[in-house]
Enzyme design. Structure first.
Site, PDB file in Angstrom:
ATOM      1  N   ALA A 171       0.835  -1.194   0.000  1.00 43.23           N
ATOM      2  CA  ALA A 171       0.000   0.000   0.000  1.00 43.23           C
ATOM      3  C   ALA A 171       0.877   1.255   0.000  1.00 43.23           C
ATOM      4  CB  ALA A 171      -0.917  -0.011   1.217  1.00 43.23           C
ATOM      5  N   PRO A 172       0.396   2.347  -0.603  1.00 50.24           N
ATOM      6  CA  PRO A 172       1.223   3.565  -0.711  1.00 50.24           C
ATOM      7  C   PRO A 172       1.728   4.111   0.628  1.00 50.24           C
ATOM      8  CG  PRO A 172      -0.694   3.720  -2.141  1.00 50.24           C
ATOM      9  CD  PRO A 172      -0.878   2.489  -1.319  1.00 50.24           C
ATOM     10  N   ARG A 173       1.021   3.817   1.709  1.00 50.97           N
ATOM     11  CA  ARG A 173       1.465   4.337   3.002  1.00 50.97           C
ATOM     12  C   ARG A 173       2.674   3.591   3.559  1.00 50.97           C
ATOM     13  NH1 ARG A 173      -3.315   1.635   3.575  1.00 50.97           N
ATOM     14  NH2 ARG A 173      -3.362  -0.188   4.956  1.00 50.97           N
ATOM     15  N   TYR A 174       3.013   2.437   2.946  1.00 47.95           N
ATOM     16  CA  TYR A 174       4.110   1.627   3.456  1.00 47.95           C
ATOM     17  C   TYR A 174       5.392   1.757   2.634  1.00 47.95           C
ATOM     18  CZ  TYR A 174       0.409  -0.672   6.118  1.00 47.95           C
ATOM     19  OH  TYR A 174      -0.641  -0.925   6.949  1.00 47.95           O
ATOM     20  N   ILE A 175       5.323   2.295   1.442  1.00 52.93           N
ATOM     21  CA  ILE A 175       6.504   2.354   0.580  1.00 52.93           C
ATOM     22  C   ILE A 175       6.908   3.802   0.339  1.00 52.93           C
ATOM     23  CG2 ILE A 175       6.094   0.146  -0.548  1.00 52.93           C
ATOM     24  CD1 ILE A 175       4.716   1.570  -2.800  1.00 52.93           C
TER      25      ILE A 175
END
Length: 920
Positions: A171-175
């Protein structure tokens, strides 16, 4: 793996540049109409409705209470073209200048604004990009992950998915992500960027980024718009730079695709990436052993999951026979295909290419946007445009830099005059009543110095002089200022030199990029020519063919009837009938073919080796004929006749011979008056092989009672001529490549590899061979080989003479140490070897060795005899002084093979060894 941001096709119409010109002209006229209507300042809502409708098309909204008739052609007259233009220009097709789609350009622009050298959360980048891109966060996130997976412009951190396995990114919040060093070096320069308003007018975004590199060809792109699509394959980083340099020098260049997933590619029909071309891409398949295949690279656009799924489907359909598939992919692809017992590994490799995604065909379509219009170009045109664009941008940057340096030189000189002439101490300057009089006085004082300056002095320059603080004036050092002026002039001269030699400057720019970043981009896809694999020859015989002669049916579903042969579901079947007719049909589950079938088997098209031997009677009371013929190719389901076509003709004897065998038959005639001979024999080898439509030779005019087989014969076709094609590394019978010789059924092919390994194979066309072949030829068990090698165990060069053994398992005549290397290998009977010394021993005279006298023939496992202790530069083969006597039987001149593993010289070579030591 994240797919390209594409749009579904809504229409098959292709829009030409003229269509877009007409659309733009209509939009401009519509804008004029809008302005005119707004100026009229109408008060009624119906007038606004009419104005809006007329701006779009000729359709007008009916007034409430009137006839509600909607003219759909009028409504869609221009709306569809407007929509198609928007999708093509703003969504799916890249711009030729920077090679980016709008969403990609906006992402990179946003990342540059956020750039501080540290990683940013992808969610933050997506949110920031939404200031410029009005199509939601999903499309931005997918496009950003795709850019990151191409490993060129974006430096990624975290789980960004895997293009090999197809795993999606986290998910974008993790990368996190940031611009790569390459992107910062080549993509951005605000001084040379053309800007435009964003969609809401609150921000500015670039029309196109000033990319100084053929980015479009390096990354590749795929997009589907309305009425057209674009598919540009990625190319190798270093090869693009080399091509750009070649173009700048006026030299020819050629570009071929290179994929991150590796594999093999056949570019024979690439057509420079233009519409109508295609490339074939294959996975790399090798043999771990005779029962296990390894897939190490996969075709472009496929993943290990989709590839394995296609393999399992082919197995379920019976095209191949495997036990199981193991996916050991991690950083690199490793798929193990375990074969079923009794299955040929070579044949299975061909079947994988024929029936699975191990081989795919890709059709490029190089469509780009230029001047707000789509154009279909080729790869070379795109590279030339990109190189010209790079040269233009570099020239613009130099001109800007020169202008800035000239401005710095002007003010440094002006400041020195102002301070050294103490203009600020003039009474008129100090007593000036206002700023205008002070400026006028300074301008008057500077007038005599203007010829020394590079441009006239303006009021703005004087105002800038007046802003100089007294502390700077007091600390002013004229010597340092002169040094500064000299350095600026030197910089200006350097910039001017680059401008005067802008082509060489651009070449140096590309060289810098290659030296700085090229090592990270080696070519991963190997260019090869592929041979055409005939599916019918490599498909597994997954069905059994049966025949019911009484009822006249044939098929794979007649399990209780007579078994004929194994076949596949794509095979053709040839049938011969008692009346002399024959035909070819496709395999099916059950089909009526008629009665009186005398022969049925799988039909191999273009097979010249299968010969049919036939004796038939012409008509009811006619003569008896004998013939031999082959059936190479006929039309399916069409009936042919092998007799003269006379009614009541009959086949008396029939045989099918897969290798052209010719048997002897015993013919018994019916007794008749004045008939002296009732029994005779006939050898089919006396009959020439002719076409299938020939009537044959008269065997006898008498009536035949019975024909029986007397004796089986041998082939009359002789050996088969075999060629090896180095382009595709395959054998063939079609005179392509190097002739290996004429092969009988038990002959073998010897393959010697560059690393010293060797093995033998049969001459089956399905054989696969390594790409590092040193020699390939017909195997001769008595041939003597001479090798000069570096023995990594003894750390000295050795010479050995040996014979090779037949065997499908690879053996190595260099020994077990993989670091041993081969200097020279020859099959001359009496070779002469020249040793040229190198390094510190290069002053020594070359050493010439008569190999036949130097060492006897031993086993290939023997170490041989040491050549020298000095450092070797090169090893050359000289012209022999003698040749073997052709009249002498080979056995009489063959040497006794010894199997000693040491290098102790025998008695016959002791004298030569002593002489050799004296020479050393």
């Amino acid at each position: 793996m994240i797919k390209e941001d594409t749009k579904e096709k809504d229409n098959d119409e292709i829009f030409t540049p003229e269509d877009f010109s007409e659309s733009e002209e209509k939009e401009q006229q519509d804008d004029t109409d809008d302005n005119t209507e707004d100026a009229a300042n109408s008060d009624t809502s119906s007038e606004y409705a009419d104005t809006d409708a007329s701006a779009r098309s000729g359709y007008k909204v009916p007034v409430a209470g009137g006839d509600m008739i909607h003219h759909l052609p009028g409504m869609y007259q221009s709306w569809f073209l407007d929509y198609a233009s928007y999708v093509i220009l703003e969504r799916a097709v890249p711009h030729i200048n920077d090679g980016l789609k709008p969403v990609q350009r906006r992402i990179l622009h946003s990342m540059k604004r956020l750039d501080d050298g540290r990683y940013n959360k992808v969610a933050n980048i997506i949110g920031h990009t939404m200031q410029f891109h009005p199509h939601g966060d999903a499309s931005i996130g997918d496009a950003l992950v795709q850019l990151g997976q191409k490993d060129l412009l974006v430096d990624c951190q975290g789980n960004w998915g895997n293009i090999l396995t197809g795993d999606e990114a986290a998910a974008p919040r993790y990368i996190e992500a940031r611009l790569s060093k390459f992107a910062l070096e080549t993509v951005f320069n605000p001084k040379t960027t053309v800007w435009k308003q964003s969609y809401d007018g609150r921000n500015k975004e670039p029309v196109s980024l000033p990319v100084k590199f053929p980015l479009l060809l390096a990354q590749g792109v795929e997009g589907i718009a309305v009425g057209l699509s674009s598919k540009i394959l990625p190319h190798n980083f270093n090869e693009l730079i080399d091509a750009s340099i070649a173009y700048l020098r006026g030299e020819e260049f050629t570009l071929y695709p290179d994929f991150q997933t590796g594999g093999y590619i056949d570019v024979s029909r690439y057509n420079d990436g233009e519409r109508g071309g295609s490339v074939k891409v294959r996975a790399k398949i090798s043999k771990l052993d005779n029962k296990t295949l390894v897939i190490n690279d996969i075709p472009f656009g496929k993943t290990t999951s989709t590839l394995i799924e296609s393999v399992l489907k082919a197995n379920d359909r019976g095209k191949i026979k495997i036990r199981k598939v193991d996916d050991n992919t991690a950083q690199d692809v490793e798929i193990l295909v375990h074969l079923a017992p009794g299955v040929s590994s070579d044949k299975t490799i061909d079947a994988l290419y024929a029936f699975t995604d191990c081989e795919i065909s890709i059709s490029p379509n190089c469509c780009v946007i230029d001047n707000n219009k789509p154009y279909f170009l080729n790869v070379s045109s795109v590279l030339r445009h990109s190189t010209d664009q790079t040269l233009h941008l570099l020239r613009t940057e130099l001109e800007i830099r020169k202008s800035e340096q000239e401005e710095a030189l002007f003010f440094a000189s002006l400041e020195q005059i102002f301070i050294e002439e103490r203009i600020y101490k003039d009474k008129e300057f100090e007593d000036a009543k206002n700023m205008d009089k002070a400026v006028a006085h300074v301008a008057l004082r500077l007038k005599p110095f203007e010829p020394k300056l590079i441009r006239p002095v303006t009021n703005d320059d004087i105002m800038r002089l007046m802003e100089i603080k007294m502390a700077r004036i007091l600390k002013f050092n004229s010597v340092k200022n002169e040094e500064l002026i000299a350095q600026i002039k030197k910089d200006i001269a350097e910039v001017q030199h680059h401008l005067d030699n802008i082509v060489e400057y651009t070449i140096d720019w590309f060289r810098m990029l290659k030296e700085k970043f090229g090592a990270a981009f080696p070519r991963k896809t190997e260019i090869r020519n592929f041979d055409t694999i005939e599916a019918s020859k490599v498909v597994e015989a997954n069905e059994k063919l049966y025949i019911n002669k009484e009822e006249g049916f044939i098929g794979t579903g007649l399990k209780k009837d007579e078994f004929v042969c194994n076949c596949s579901d794509i095979d053709d079947i040839i049938l011969f009938y008692r009346d002399g007719t024959y035909k070819v049909i496709r395999v099916s589950e059950k089909v009526f073919v008629g009665k009186h079938v005398i022969y049925v088997n799988v039909f191999k098209r273009n097979d010249n080796r299968t010969i049919y031997n036939v004796i038939y009677r012409d008509g009811k009371d006619g003569h008896n004929f004998i013939k031999r013929f082959a059936v190479t190719g006929i039309t399916r389901d069409k009936e042919y006749v092998l007799t003269k076509g006379t009614p009541s003709s009959r086949i008396l004897y029939f045989s099918a011979n897969p290798n052209g065998e010719a048997e002897t038959v015993k013919v018994i005639l019916k007794p008749k008056l004045r008939l002296k001979t009732l029994v005779f024999e006939k050898d089919f080898s006396d009959i020439l092989i002719k076409g299938r439509s020939s009537m044959g030779n008269i065997l006898t005019k008498a009536e035949i009672h019975k024909i029986t087989l007397k004796q089986k014969g041998s082939s009359t076709l002789g050996g088969r001529m075999v060629w090896f094609d180095y382009d595709v590394l395959r054998l063939n019978y079609d005179s392509r490549g190097e002739l290996l010789g004429e092969f009988q059924s038990d002959d073998l092919i010897l393959v010697i590899l560059q690393n010293g390994e060797f093995y033998t194979t049969n001459f089956d066309l399905t054989n696969h061979y390594d790409d590092n072949i040193l020699a390939i030829e017909k195997f001769d068990i008595g041939k003597t080989w001479t090798a000069v090698l570096y023995d990594a165990d003894q750390k000295y060069p050795y010479l050995k003479r040996f014979t090779l053994e037949a065997g499908s398992k690879k053996q190595n005549f260099l020994g077990e140490n993989s670091k041993s290397t081969l200097y020279l290998l020859t099959d001359e009977a009496f070779p002469r070897i020249e040793i040229v010394f190198g390094g510190h021993d290069s002053f020594r005279e070359p050493l010439v060795i008569d190999a036949e006298q130097f060492i006897a023939v031993k086993s290939f496992r023997a170490k041989g005899k040491r050549v020298t202790t000095y450092e070797i530069g090169t090893v050359n083969e000289l012209e022999p002084l003698r040749y073997p006597d052709e009249k002498t039987d080979a056995d009489s001149v063959s040497q006794t093979v010894e199997t000693e593993e040491d290098d102790t010289p025998d008695e016959t070579s002791s004298v030569q060894m002593n002489l050799f030591d004296k020479e050393l």
